[in-house]
Enzyme design. Structure first.
Site, short mmCIF file in Angstrom:
data_model
loop_
_atom_site.label_atom_id
_atom_site.label_comp_id
_atom_site.label_asym_id
_atom_site.label_seq_id
_atom_site.Cartn_x
_atom_site.Cartn_y
_atom_site.Cartn_z
N ASP A 135 43.70 -10.38 -1.73
CA ASP A 135 44.36 -9.81 -0.55
C ASP A 135 43.44 -9.88 0.66
O ASP A 135 43.30 -8.93 1.43
CB ASP A 135 44.77 -8.36 -0.81
CG ASP A 135 45.79 -7.86 0.21
OD1 ASP A 135 46.53 -8.71 0.77
OD2 ASP A 135 45.87 -6.65 0.44
N ALA B 211 46.82 3.76 3.56
CA ALA B 211 47.51 3.68 2.28
C ALA B 211 47.87 2.24 2.01
O ALA B 211 48.01 1.44 2.93
CB ALA B 211 48.76 4.55 2.28
#
Length: 991
Positions: free
Chosen positions: A126, A12
């Site tokens: 990221d 997640a």
């Protein structure tokens, strides 16, 4: 949505959950399902759709391509090729740092991946070890779902600031516009992690790691030889980093030298490119667990027919938690389940602070008062705690600074807890009438600085606040941003509080939860506080002394409640013996012995030594009561229990906070607050230009950070009489200054220092800082917002003119009649400081003082000027800097700058290296003084002595120009914060 069957959950993240899926044809994919709350945001969905289309075009060999997507689905989702590889972070944790040869191959593959990503107009945003999967034939970069389309503007700024602390570039951390160079910085951090086995900016609270990434030098000591490209990738200035094409050429050269690889022809056969232990792990037969394309989350072995993920993770330590921790994955039943329509998404942890006033960290920049970045701006750099909390908060101001910038190269101004001269008599009383506001009828520019604008008692309506970045934490014990301290007055009550009044009275400490001022023992070491009767938590439970004691005790365990001020630990437990309530091993488990609770309404504090600043600690968030059974530790800031007039209705990190009335709050127990609006909505708007537009068009009421308008907006507001009438430029409590290093010749002679004071042109220096609305002239060091300040001006600085004849007299007195040469250090990216240095250079030249200006980047400035040995080695005689204290009290401002006993080998904040026994003695006397009026007088004397010694040339007392919606009522600046007092505001009962 029925095209893929879910086999297991892989992990997640901030955008949603990732599942291992299989198409009807047997193709394995990683399916990312967008979080429900993000799927309800039209702006996010538009951006997501654009990025999906761009990501489909990424076809590089070293990327996990997007193979399918439905950005308009319910929920939206995308699928990427499943890579049954080992995440890089897992490989490093299990097998250690990599040698040079493997680093070269890893770097080459990652650069090719970036080339493919950037070629489609995307920025990954990221890139981190868990987003790099190691396959036998090379690395794969995954997770384009949070990429940023480079051609977009406002659209791409909507939603959360996404990234991972320690791997985000400085410009990304601070909310500035990013580009391909940002991914290059992340690449450098990933390679540093692989080459050393540790993150280059350390570990710890997110804001601490982020601060180090922005301001400190990375730790690259473990890198093998031949990896200089890593340090170049980690340059703070994006313009100094190598470009992707330059890196491609460099890796081609490096790999060509090995004789085993022709760049562009693929990596060596099979696993030759990997360290032996990692290669062995990848080629071992599959076992009980596997890692999948979610960045290393362990999952149950997929059913027969699933491609074999390797079991290298079976014995490794658990990888570092993802931004949103994944819950244990249950056994997947034999019957495959479809992708859930509304996946359950855990609440993300608090986002890293995007600083405003930010606390100084170890070896950081305590004196920083503003920040400038090249290019469009956003939130300023976060400050992170870490060093003794003597004055950490003020640098919290740095953060706020960020919000100030709106255009290329515009300097951001700061704003912190500021203080004004205290009304000591009123502070000594328990006057329940202090909440009463006297109508002043004041209107126009700066009216709210010393008056109440639009006084009203009308209740109702919604107060609409905006902010460029989220709070560091809404947990009162963890918060360190000054603007957050201001906002938390809405829902958290403390033992004492700063009075709800404009002008100097606003810095007076008045009882809040306490029924009266503390009783202080004659020796100044014991404080006794009685709670008011009838005060309750939001559920109606009475607040007891044990709840306040527990709230203070919990901040002692920085491994759980990290990031906030640590003053209480220094005052009550200087030896560091108490570990916090969870780790209390004493048989009685009575907690911190320095706090006693003889009954439900009494607290007794026993200090290690007298400290006149202690009453200000009783006004800090750490004294906001916390019921032990409702404490959720590090996640308490997601839903703190209210003791004030408002409580949390909802909170979505990096997006919004909604407060509604606390029906169990009683006005009769709270003389400070009026609680006029029915509802307060704070929206995080990461585009500074959009935020300013909402303020000026009336759709927003106030910038909660109040860090000051950006340059373009300043010009518009000051040039429009109607807009200007709803603006204020209050003093922030910060002072920009030039430190004259008393250990560097010729400034070891006070007459040479005084020559600088007289030769400086105060008006030109003020202009360099932005003019009258950016700062006011000062004759001495202590800002006008702090008790003890006065009009002391022995050098005539406030007259605004240079005095060359007096300067020449001082030059003759110091034996340098013809002048001298000196070196001045300044931050190269801080435009106001650079302008200050240039103006000072020109004015000193008129009397024969020649300055050599040395411009240092962020990575070198604070580590350099904070190290006396470096200052001596480099010969720095002057340092352009700034300062602001955590409390509106003299010691908070002056002691870090001039107590010679606080000079440290690194992280030093006594930039002038003042070590005068007479000044040190005065600091001790002021600390022991229990009468605030006498303490202020002693700080006045200290300020005079510092000024007489010509150690710090005050440039201006800084101001921040802010705009307030004309519909707001009860508007005034609380000088303890240097901001409009948010808890007092009303909206006239309107919507």
């Amino acid at each position: 949505m029925g095209r893929y069957r879910i086999l297991a959950r892989l992990g997640a993240g901030g955008m949603g959950r990732v599942y291992l899926g299989r198409s009807t044809s047997g193709r394995m994919v990683a399916v990312k399902v967008v979080r429900a709350e993000l799927a309800e945001d039209p702006d996010f969905l538009r951006r997501f759709a654009r990025e999906v289309e761009a990501a489909r075009r990424v076809t590089g060999f070293f990327t996990a391509a997007v193979v399918d997507a439905d950005p308009e689905g319910s929920p939206a989702w995308l699928a990427t090729a499943y890579v049954p590889g080992l995440p890089l972070d897992a490989a490093i944790q299990a097998h250690g740092a990599w040698p040079r040869r493997s680093l070269h191959y890893l770097g080459a593959g990652l650069v090719e991946a970036l080339e493919a990503i950037h070629g489609t107009g995307l920025i990954h945003r990221d890139l981190k070890p868990s987003n790099v999967l190691l396959a036998t034939d090379g690395p794969r970069v995954i997770d384009f779902g949070i990429s940023l389309a480079t051609e977009s503007s406002v659209l791409t700024q909507t939603g959360m600031v996404i990234g991972t602390p320690g791997f985000m570039s400085p410009e990304q951390v601070t909310g500035h516009r990013i580009g391909p160079a940002s991914d290059v910085f992340s690449l450098g951090a990933v390679l540093a992690f692989a080459g050393t086995g540790t993150a280059p900016f350390g570990v710890g609270p997110a804001h601490s790691v982020n601060f180090r990434a922005v301001y400190e030098t990375p730790d690259l000591r473990g890198l093998p030889d031949g990896t200089d490209f890593v340090a170049r990738c980690l340059e703070k200035d994006p313009a100094r980093r190598p470009t992707v094409p330059e890196l491609l050429a460099e890796f081609a050269r490096l790999l060509g030298e090995t004789g085993t690889h022709t760049y562009g022809g693929g990596l060596p056969q099979e696993t030759d490119w990997l360290p032996d232990t990692v290669a062995a792990a990848l080629t071992r037969p599959a076992g009980a667990e596997a890692a999948g394309a979610a960045g290393g989350a362990a999952v149950k072995t997929p059913p027969p027919g699933t491609p074999d993920p390797r079991d290298a993770l079976a014995k490794r330590p658990a990888p570092a938690p993802a931004p949103v921790p994944a819950q244990p994955v249950p056994e997947t039943p034999a019957a495959e389940a479809p992708v859930p329509t509304t996946p359950v998404v855990e609440t993300p942890p608090p986002a890293p602070p995007m600083p405003r006033t930010v606390p100084p960290m170890p070896s950081q920049a305590p004196g920083l008062v503003s920040t400038t970045w090249p290019g469009p701006a956003g939130p300023a750099a976060p400050t992170a705690p870490g060093r003794p909390a003597r004055n950490r908060q003020r640098i919290v101001a740095i953060a706020v600074a960020a919000a100030l910038v709106a255009g290329g190269g515009v300097t951001t101004a700061v704003l912190l807890n500021q203080g004004a001269k205290k009304d000591d008599k009123s502070a000594s009383k328990n006057d329940d009438s202090k909440n009463d506001v006297t109508p002043s009828g004041a209107t126009g520019f700066d009216a709210a600085v010393t008056n109440v604008v639009n006084p009203s008692t009308a209740k109702g309506g919604t107060l609409r606040l905006r902010t460029a970045y989220d709070a560091d934490s809404w947990d009162p014990g963890r918060a360190y941003y000054g603007w957050v301290w201001n906002v938390q007055r809405l829902y958290a009550r403390t033992l004492l509080a700063y009075d709800a009044k404009p002008g100097r009275a606003g810095t007076s400490l008045v009882p809040d939860l306490a029924e009266a001022q503390p009783e202080v023992s004659p020796d100044g070491k014991t404080y006794t506080v009685r709670l008011r009767s009838g005060v309750t938590f939001e559920d109606g439970t009475p607040i007891a002394s044990k709840d306040v004691k527990y709230a203070i005790e919990r901040v002692f365990d920085q491994s759980v409640v990290s990031g906030g001020p640590t003053y209480f630990a220094e005052a009550l437990d200087p030896q560091g013996k108490y570990p916090g309530p969870a780790k209390d091993t004493t048989p009685e488990k009575n907690g911190l012995s320095a706090i006693e609770t003889p009954d439900d309404r009494t607290l007794v504090f026993r200090l290690a030594k007298p400290d006149s600043m202690f009453p200000h600690l009783l006004a800090m968030g750490a004294t906001a009561p916390v019921p032990r059974d409702r404490d959720t530790g590090a996640r308490y800031g997601q839903r703190p229990v209210a003791s004030g007039p408002y409580k949390f209705a909802s909170y979505t990190p990096e997006k919004s906070l909604v407060l509604v009335r606390n029906t169990n709050w009683k006005q009769s127990t709270d003389p400070l607050r009026r609680a006029l609006p029915d509802r307060i909505e704070l929206t995080v708007t990461q585009d500074p230009e959009a935020l300013t537009a909402e303020l000026l068009n009336g759709s927003a009421d106030l910038d909660a950070q109040q860090g000051g308008l950006a340059q373009a907006a300043r010009a518009r507001v000051l040039g429009d009489a109607k807009l200007k009438a709803s603006a204020d430029a209050p003093a922030t409590g910060a002072v920009s200054m030039v430190a004259l290093v008393s250990k560097t010749a010729p400034f070891d002679n006070e007459h040479c220092r005084k020559a600088v004071f007289y030769a400086a042109d105060p008006r030109a220096l003020q202009t360099a800082r932005g003019g009258p609305t950016a700062g006011a002239p000062l004759g001495s060091l202590l800002p006008p917002t702090i008790p003890g300040s006065d009009a002391y001006d022995p050098y005539g600085l406030t007259a605004g003119k240079a005095q060359p004849e007096k300067a020449r007299e001082e030059l003759r007195a110091c034996g340098r009649p013809q002048g001298f040469a000196a070196k001045l250090a300044v931050r190269d990216t801080h435009s106001q400081n650079v302008a200050t240095a240039e103006v000072l250079k020109n004015s000193l030249k008129a009397v024969g003082i020649t300055l050599e200006i040395e411009k240092l980047d962020l990575s070198k400035f604070y580590s350099g000027v904070g190290s006396p040995s470096t200052v001596k080695k480099q010969g720095y005689g002057l340092i352009v800097t700034g300062w602001v204290g955590d409390h509106p009290q003299g010691a908070s401002f002056l002691r870090p700058l001039a107590d010679g006993r606080s000079i440290t080998p690194s992280g030093n904040t006594d930039y002038a290296q003042v070590n005068d026994p007479a000044i040190n003695t005065l600091f001790d006397r002021a600390a022991a003084e229990t009468d605030p009026t006498k303490a202020a007088e002693l700080h006045r004397d200290i300020n005079h002595k510092i000024t007489d010694g010509a150690y710090y040339l005050p440039v201006v007392a800084t101001k921040a120009l802010n705009y307030r919606n004309p519909r707001l009522t009860n508007v005034y600046v609380n000088q303890a914060y240097g901001m409009v007092d948010i808890q007092a505001l009303g909206v006239g009962g309107g919507a």
